[in-house]
Motif scaffolding. Sequence first.
Motif, mmCIF file in Angstrom:
data_model
loop_
_atom_site.group_PDB
_atom_site.id
_atom_site.type_symbol
_atom_site.label_atom_id
_atom_site.label_comp_id
_atom_site.label_asym_id
_atom_site.label_seq_id
_atom_site.Cartn_x
_atom_site.Cartn_y
_atom_site.Cartn_z
ATOM 1 N N LYS A 135 1.227 -1.527 0.105
ATOM 2 C CA LYS A 135 0.243 0.204 -0.114
ATOM 3 C C LYS A 135 1.280 1.241 -0.152
ATOM 4 C CE LYS A 135 -4.173 1.888 0.523
ATOM 5 N NZ LYS A 135 -5.181 1.713 -0.282
ATOM 6 N N LEU A 139 0.841 4.140 -2.571
ATOM 7 C CA LEU A 139 0.263 5.465 -2.692
ATOM 8 C C LEU A 139 1.223 5.942 -3.532
ATOM 9 C CD1 LEU A 139 -0.764 4.887 0.993
ATOM 10 C CD2 LEU A 139 -2.409 5.906 -1.038
ATOM 11 N N ARG A 142 1.279 7.358 -6.729
ATOM 12 C CA ARG A 142 0.415 7.980 -6.686
ATOM 13 C C ARG A 142 0.458 9.314 -6.115
ATOM 14 N NH1 ARG A 142 -4.325 3.829 -4.879
ATOM 15 N NH2 ARG A 142 -4.111 2.558 -6.980
ATOM 16 N N ASN A 144 0.357 10.210 -3.168
ATOM 17 C CA ASN A 144 0.494 10.461 -1.734
ATOM 18 C C ASN A 144 1.612 10.428 -0.675
ATOM 19 O OD1 ASN A 144 -1.640 10.957 0.301
ATOM 20 N ND2 ASN A 144 -2.934 9.933 -0.785
ATOM 21 N N CYS A 147 0.486 10.246 3.149
ATOM 22 C CA CYS A 147 -0.417 8.651 3.261
ATOM 23 C C CYS A 147 0.430 7.785 3.186
ATOM 24 C CB CYS A 147 -1.780 8.107 2.394
ATOM 25 S SG CYS A 147 -3.266 8.895 2.747
ATOM 26 N N HIS A 148 1.494 7.264 2.140
ATOM 27 C CA HIS A 148 2.929 6.864 1.927
ATOM 28 C C HIS A 148 3.113 6.820 3.638
ATOM 29 C CE1 HIS A 148 6.519 4.994 0.006
ATOM 30 N NE2 HIS A 148 7.115 6.127 0.555
#
Length: 209
Positions: A135, A139, A142, A144, A147-148
């Motif tokens: 995940k 992330l 993307r 992000n 959140c990463h």
Amino acid sequence: MILKNYKQTLWLIVFVWFFVLMLLITLKYFPISSNVAFLQIKQTEVIEIKSYLFIFYIHVCSSIFTLLAGFTQFNPNILKQFPSVHKWIGKLYVFVTLVLASPSGFFIGIFANGGFYSKISFVILSILWFYFTLKGFILIKRNNIKCHKAFMMRSFALTFSAVTLRLWKVIIVSLFHPAPMDVYQIIAWLGWVPNLLFIEYCIFKQKYK
């Protein structure tokens, strides 16, 4: 600023100390042997399951790398001054965790000492380790970043269970002297659940800063 540097230095000292201890534990298994250290109590698996020894060594070698690599990923100096180093070590961490460390941990977990409760703990640990790492990788692809970071913190909390599991074992055996199988059942959960709870608390605090 001084307090921040003090905390970073203290964390570095603590981490290096624990890493050296883990490295010494790992080196006990070399040269490769089927009857050394932890493997001495896993002779049934070593003899009856042909792939066990091979997968065990994959786990031992890959896990010590993820422990070291994970530390560099949360070093603010490396992140700011050498972003390319952070990027490439991060890719190696993801690859080693997803392809080697987590799957081998899942396999070994199926045969963990301590019965059903120990086995289910190590299996869940391996699944969550895989998921958090994957995940986190998705992330960052993307872009992000926030959140990463949160998911990679969760991933490393589980990576660090290799250390905390052994610490809890020493503490519990020294204080309570339980039966060996009871020890495995307890540390199987204590090794990673408190780590994850602590990281969730840290993520929560960062969210509301």
